[in-house]
Every structure is written in C-alpha cells, then in structure tokens.
Design a protein around this motif. Structure first.
Motif, PDB file in Angstrom:
ATOM      1  N   GLY A 122       0.815  -1.203   0.000  1.00  0.00           N
ATOM      2  CA  GLY A 122       0.000   0.000   0.000  1.00  0.00           C
ATOM      3  C   GLY A 122       0.851   1.255   0.000  1.00  0.00           C
ATOM      4  O   GLY A 122       2.099   1.185  -0.039  1.00  0.00           O
ATOM      5  N   SER A 127      -2.211  -1.815  -3.806  1.00  0.00           N
ATOM      6  CA  SER A 127      -3.425  -1.000  -3.756  1.00  0.00           C
ATOM      7  C   SER A 127      -3.351   0.027  -4.892  1.00  0.00           C
ATOM      8  O   SER A 127      -2.332   0.152  -5.568  1.00  0.00           O
ATOM      9  CB  SER A 127      -3.524  -0.281  -2.408  1.00  0.00           C
ATOM     10  OG  SER A 127      -2.484   0.671  -2.315  1.00  0.00           O
ATOM     11  N   VAL A 148     -11.865  -3.140  -6.177  1.00  0.00           N
ATOM     12  CA  VAL A 148     -13.015  -3.110  -7.103  1.00  0.00           C
ATOM     13  C   VAL A 148     -12.604  -2.790  -8.537  1.00  0.00           C
ATOM     14  O   VAL A 148     -13.239  -3.235  -9.481  1.00  0.00           O
ATOM     15  CB  VAL A 148     -14.117  -2.099  -6.679  1.00  0.00           C
ATOM     16  CG1 VAL A 148     -14.953  -2.610  -5.554  1.00  0.00           C
ATOM     17  CG2 VAL A 148     -13.552  -0.738  -6.362  1.00  0.00           C
ATOM     18  N   SER A 149     -11.536  -2.007  -8.687  1.00  0.00           N
ATOM     19  CA  SER A 149     -11.117  -1.647 -10.049  1.00  0.00           C
ATOM     20  C   SER A 149     -10.114  -2.647 -10.615  1.00  0.00           C
ATOM     21  O   SER A 149      -9.652  -2.480 -11.739  1.00  0.00           O
ATOM     22  CB  SER A 149     -10.467  -0.264 -10.064  1.00  0.00           C
ATOM     23  OG  SER A 149     -11.058   0.578  -9.147  1.00  0.00           O
ATOM     24  N   ASN A 184       0.642  -2.143   9.870  1.00  0.00           N
ATOM     25  CA  ASN A 184       0.332  -0.718   9.705  1.00  0.00           C
ATOM     26  C   ASN A 184       0.845   0.046  10.927  1.00  0.00           C
ATOM     27  O   ASN A 184       0.775  -0.451  12.045  1.00  0.00           O
ATOM     28  CB  ASN A 184      -1.198  -0.564   9.576  1.00  0.00           C
ATOM     29  CG  ASN A 184      -1.581   0.750   8.957  1.00  0.00           C
ATOM     30  OD1 ASN A 184      -1.169   1.801   9.441  1.00  0.00           O
ATOM     31  ND2 ASN A 184      -2.361   0.701   7.894  1.00  0.00           N
ATOM     32  N   ASP A 203       6.349  -0.496  11.481  1.00  0.00           N
ATOM     33  CA  ASP A 203       6.792  -0.161  10.122  1.00  0.00           C
ATOM     34  C   ASP A 203       6.790  -1.421   9.237  1.00  0.00           C
ATOM     35  O   ASP A 203       7.447  -2.422   9.576  1.00  0.00           O
ATOM     36  CB  ASP A 203       8.193   0.446  10.173  1.00  0.00           C
ATOM     37  CG  ASP A 203       8.685   0.772   8.787  1.00  0.00           C
ATOM     38  OD1 ASP A 203       8.190   1.743   8.208  1.00  0.00           O
ATOM     39  OD2 ASP A 203       9.521   0.006   8.252  1.00  0.00           O
TER      40      ASP A 203
HETATM   41  C1  LIG Z   1     -14.321   4.536  -7.752  1.00  0.00           C
HETATM   42  C2  LIG Z   1     -13.114   4.168  -6.942  1.00  0.00           C
HETATM   43  C3  LIG Z   1     -12.526   2.950  -7.175  1.00  0.00           C
HETATM   44  C4  LIG Z   1     -11.401   2.578  -6.429  1.00  0.00           C
HETATM   45  N1  LIG Z   1     -10.836   1.361  -6.666  1.00  0.00           N
HETATM   46  C5  LIG Z   1      -9.795   0.988  -5.916  1.00  0.00           C
HETATM   47  C6  LIG Z   1      -9.210  -0.301  -6.074  1.00  0.00           C
HETATM   48  O1  LIG Z   1      -9.626  -1.115  -6.898  1.00  0.00           O
HETATM   49  N2  LIG Z   1      -8.155  -0.618  -5.296  1.00  0.00           N
HETATM   50  C7  LIG Z   1      -7.636   0.237  -4.365  1.00  0.00           C
HETATM   51  O2  LIG Z   1      -6.655  -0.117  -3.681  1.00  0.00           O
HETATM   52  N3  LIG Z   1      -8.179   1.453  -4.200  1.00  0.00           N
HETATM   53  C8  LIG Z   1      -9.222   1.845  -4.938  1.00  0.00           C
HETATM   54  N4  LIG Z   1      -9.746   3.089  -4.759  1.00  0.00           N
HETATM   55  C9  LIG Z   1      -9.051   4.019  -3.832  1.00  0.00           C
HETATM   56  C10 LIG Z   1      -9.378   3.711  -2.380  1.00  0.00           C
HETATM   57  O3  LIG Z   1     -10.554   4.375  -2.002  1.00  0.00           O
HETATM   58  C11 LIG Z   1      -8.221   4.143  -1.446  1.00  0.00           C
HETATM   59  O4  LIG Z   1      -7.913   5.492  -1.702  1.00  0.00           O
HETATM   60  C12 LIG Z   1      -6.959   3.298  -1.617  1.00  0.00           C
HETATM   61  O5  LIG Z   1      -7.283   1.932  -1.489  1.00  0.00           O
HETATM   62  C13 LIG Z   1      -5.945   3.674  -0.524  1.00  0.00           C
HETATM   63  O6  LIG Z   1      -4.788   2.932  -0.737  1.00  0.00           O
HETATM   64  P1  LIG Z   1      -3.779   2.645   0.449  1.00  0.00           P
HETATM   65  O7  LIG Z   1      -4.482   1.885   1.523  1.00  0.00           O
HETATM   66  O8  LIG Z   1      -2.568   2.028  -0.150  1.00  0.00           O
HETATM   67  O9  LIG Z   1      -3.367   4.112   0.917  1.00  0.00           O
HETATM   68  P2  LIG Z   1      -3.807   4.924   2.202  1.00  0.00           P
HETATM   69  O10 LIG Z   1      -5.278   4.916   2.377  1.00  0.00           O
HETATM   70  O11 LIG Z   1      -3.133   6.255   2.127  1.00  0.00           O
HETATM   71  O12 LIG Z   1      -3.187   4.098   3.403  1.00  0.00           O
HETATM   72  C14 LIG Z   1      -1.809   4.015   3.680  1.00  0.00           C
HETATM   73  C15 LIG Z   1      -1.693   3.328   5.023  1.00  0.00           C
HETATM   74  O13 LIG Z   1      -0.308   3.081   5.276  1.00  0.00           O
HETATM   75  C16 LIG Z   1      -0.073   3.309   6.634  1.00  0.00           C
HETATM   76  N5  LIG Z   1       1.368   3.561   6.774  1.00  0.00           N
HETATM   77  C17 LIG Z   1       2.042   4.699   6.525  1.00  0.00           C
HETATM   78  N6  LIG Z   1       3.385   4.489   6.708  1.00  0.00           N
HETATM   79  C18 LIG Z   1       3.520   3.197   7.050  1.00  0.00           C
HETATM   80  C19 LIG Z   1       4.634   2.376   7.351  1.00  0.00           C
HETATM   81  N7  LIG Z   1       5.896   2.844   7.304  1.00  0.00           N
HETATM   82  N8  LIG Z   1       4.422   1.074   7.674  1.00  0.00           N
HETATM   83  C20 LIG Z   1       3.152   0.575   7.759  1.00  0.00           C
HETATM   84  N9  LIG Z   1       2.048   1.314   7.481  1.00  0.00           N
HETATM   85  C21 LIG Z   1       2.243   2.596   7.111  1.00  0.00           C
HETATM   86  C22 LIG Z   1      -0.964   4.467   7.018  1.00  0.00           C
HETATM   87  O14 LIG Z   1      -1.229   4.449   8.411  1.00  0.00           O
HETATM   88  C23 LIG Z   1      -2.214   4.181   6.188  1.00  0.00           C
HETATM   89  O15 LIG Z   1      -3.163   3.426   6.925  1.00  0.00           O
HETATM   90  C24 LIG Z   1     -10.866   3.468  -5.457  1.00  0.00           C
HETATM   91  C25 LIG Z   1     -11.484   4.689  -5.247  1.00  0.00           C
HETATM   92  C26 LIG Z   1     -12.589   5.041  -5.977  1.00  0.00           C
HETATM   93  C27 LIG Z   1     -13.240   6.362  -5.711  1.00  0.00           C
END
Ligand SMILES: Cc1cc2nc3c(=O)[nH]c(=O)nc-3n(C[C@H](O)[C@H](O)[C@H](O)COP(=O)(O)OP(=O)(O)OC[C@H]3O[C@@H](n4cnc5c(N)ncnc54)[C@H](O)[C@@H]3O)c2cc1C
Length: 321
Positions: free
Chosen positions: A205, A231, A248-249, A283, A301
């Motif tokens: 992620g 992600s 979902v995408s 996380n 981390d």
């Molecule tokens: C129509 C639509 C479709 C979408 N389709 C998808 C899809 O198919 N797939 C998808 O993934 N998203 C999709 N999204 C986006 C989704 O809503 C999120 O924005 C996305 O999943 C967030 O990705 P993330 O968890 O990697 O990032 P973030 O939400 O930014 O999370 C990052 C996480 O990492 C943690 N973190 C930070 N530093 C560290 C570290 N050093 N070690 C451990 N943890 C750490 C933080 O605490 C945080 O919880 C879609 C959005 C929309 C509107």
C-alpha cells in the motif's frame, strides 16, 4: 460532408461490420453518396470474386479494396495516412482492431478520436458524440471541435441491424498496401502461473512511501516465492504494474493468506481481499480500518517487519530442506 469507413476483411465478422455501419449511417443521417469505404482484404487477383458478397452490402457508394498479404496495423496505417480523400470523418467498428486503428490513425492525421460511440451528429463546426461511460450507467456527450474526427462505433450498438443492400457501388482496387517491410513473428505465449493461484500473496500500500521500498519488499518476497500486488496508489505511482491492482477496479483475491503492508483498508480496496481466508496487516496506525478486519494486525513499520519476517521464513525453508 465526406466520410470514410475503414473495414477489415481479414476476419470473419465483415458482414456484421457492414450491417452495423449501414445502420449507424442511416440512424445518424450520413448520406450514402458522401461515403467512401476502404476495405483491407487478403484476396489475391484470382480470388477477387470472393469480395462480391460484401460489395452487395456496402452502405456507401465509393469502395476501394486494398490488398495486403497480411493484416498488420502498421501496413493499414501507412496506407491510410497517404490516402487523403478530404474526409471530415472516419468510422471504424469498435472491436479490438477498429479501436486500435482509430486511435493510432487519429495521431497520424492529427485529428480527434473517440471510441465506442453510440451516436454522432454534426453541429456547425463540431461533432457531438455519445457513448456509455461509468460501466454503462451514464450516457456521456462529447463535443469534438476540429477535423478530421475519427470514431469507432460500439460493437453492440445495434444487435438487430437489418441488411442494407446497395443498388450500385463504384469499386476500385488498390494493391499499394502490400508491404514487404513487415514480418510477422509468432511467439508462443507461455502461460505464467497467476498470482491469484498462490496460497499466499503480499499486497503493498501507500504506506511503503516509494518505489525503492516496494522493490526491497519485492526482493524479499521473491526469495520466499511470494507474488506481490498493490493498492491503487501503489499502481498509480507505477511502483507496481497495473495488472497487479487489487480492489473493485482490479483483481478480487481468494488466496488462502493475504499479507497487507501499509494499506489502510478503504472499502474499494477491501472488496479485493475480503474473500481471502486469512488476512495479516502491518500498519503504523493501530486505528486504521484494516486493523479490525484482519485476523492478525501488527502495529509497526511494514518494510522493517516484513524484511524480518521474510528472513525468518527463508531460514525455516532452509532448515526444512
Ligand atoms: C471509484 C473508486 C474505485 C477505487 N478502486 C480501488 C481499487 O480497486 N483498489 C484500491 O486499492 N483502491 C481503490 N480506490 C481508492 C481507495 O478508495 C483508497 O484510496 C486506496 O485503497 C488507498 O490505498 P492505500 O491503503 O494504499 O493508501 P492509504 O489509504 O493512504 O493508506 C496508507 C496506510 O499506510 C499506513 N502507513 C504509513 N506508513 C507506514 C509504514 N511505514 N508502515 C506501515 N504502514 C504505514 C498508514 O497508516 C495508512 O493506513 C478506489 C477509489 C474510488 C473512488
């Protein structure tokens, strides 16, 4: 207004292409006499009569048959780029080849392109095209200002098109697309084991912060045969290829175990992992939504913890060998 249909007679669906195009032209008030068709075909001079059956279905008056010894998009593009008949509009059927030629020819002709449309009309100096967007839930209207305009017609635009027989067609033949400059090479595709088949998968992620961290994690995962996915932000930042997107995408996983690194657990992402039998998340935020949805949530981390974890697994492998 002059327009040109581009038709591919290398495949079996040419009748279907002509019926749909014919129906589209009449629905959208494009006059038969203003229309040109360029048909790419594979029939040598001795077998040219094989084209008679499609000539009968031509929805335009002027038809040019262009022989090529093989279907290669570059050959068609080279030919079409040199054939400026003054058309303001080029129409293709929106299948794989039609969409590809439409987009690529628009670049070469410095025109405007829109694929998979369901209707088209001209209003003074612009074309107004409609196409389904948002997985078919919304009908979008697009204004294209400029010429030439290149469009492909949605291939399921009209399932019940009726044949439009031509009374007379002006036919010409051209062999200039025959090119010796391109050689087709067929490479057998070896089916790679899909990452979705692995018992365990690693999902990165945004918490990994950058490509270097993703690479480091990938190297560790590689040593213990773990496939890596990501992600949406991970893929959008090009840290991982698009076909590795989970959610979902992208791909919905059903693996036995998913290890999630730095993923918050947004609903659009979580849909992609909820069918996995077990979820482990790492996380830094103990209150991240993914924590409650994991079988095991580790706070810390992710790069550091996963590196240690993979070392332990590797040692365990070696110990058991
Ligand atoms: C129509 C639509 C479709 C979408 N389709 C998808 C899809 O198919 N797939 C998808 O993934 N998203 C999709 N999204 C986006 C989704 O809503 C999120 O924005 C996305 O999943 C967030 O990705 P993330 O968890 O990697 O990032 P973030 O939400 O930014 O999370 C990052 C996480 O990492 C943690 N973190 C930070 N530093 C560290 C570290 N050093 N070690 C451990 N943890 C750490 C933080 O605490 C945080 O919880 C879609 C959005 C929309 C509107």
């Amino acid at each position: 207004m002059k327009y040109t249909l581009i038709i591919n007679n290398f495949y079996d669906n040419v009748r279907e292409q002509l019926l749909k195009l014919g129906h589209f032209l009449s629905e959208n008030n494009l006059k038969r006499d203003d229309g040109y068709a360029i048909v790419f075909h594979k029939y040598s001079a001795e077998n040219i009569q094989a084209l008679d059956s499609i000539t009968e279905l031509m929805p335009v008056f002027h038809v040019r048959y262009v022989y090529s010894n093989q279907y290669v998009p570059e050959i068609c593009l080279d030919y079409l780029t040199t054939q400026d008949n003054g058309s303001s509009l080029y129409l293709f059927i929106g299948d794989i080849w039609g969409n590809e030629l439409c987009a690529r020819l628009s670049v070469r002709l410095k025109g405007l392109c829109i694929t998979d449309i369901t209707s088209l009309c001209r209003k003074s100096n612009l074309f107004l095209a409609k196409k389904k967007i948002c997985s078919g839930h919304i009908l979008g209207s697009f204004e294209l200002t400029g010429e030439p305009c290149l469009v492909s017609i949605n291939k399921s635009y009209d399932e019940a098109a009726s044949p439009s027989h031509s009374e007379s067609v002006e036919v010409s033949y051209d062999r200039t697309a025959l090119s010796t400059g391109y050689e087709l090479q067929f490479t057998p595709v070896v089916k790679e084991e899909s990452f979705t088949d692995s018992p365990c998968i690693l999902v990165c992620g945004l918490g990994l912060s950058n490509k270097e961290h993703v690479l480091a994690v990938e190297n560790c995962a590689d040593e213990i045969n773990l496939p890596v996915a990501g992600s949406r932000p991970c893929v959008m930042n090009a840290w991982l290829p698009v076909d590795r997107l989970i959610g979902v995408s992208g791909t919905i996983l059903k693996n036995n175990l998913a290890i999630l690194l730095g993923v918050s657990g947004a609903p659009a992402f979580y849909t992609g992992v909820e069918k996995c039998k077990h979820i482990i998340s790492i996380n830094t935020d103990k209150d991240a939504p993914i924590t409650k949805k994991s079988d095991l949530a580790i706070c810390g981390d992710c790069t550091e913890i996963f590196t240690k974890f993979s070392k332990l697994v590797k040692e365990e492998y070696q110990h058991n060998e």
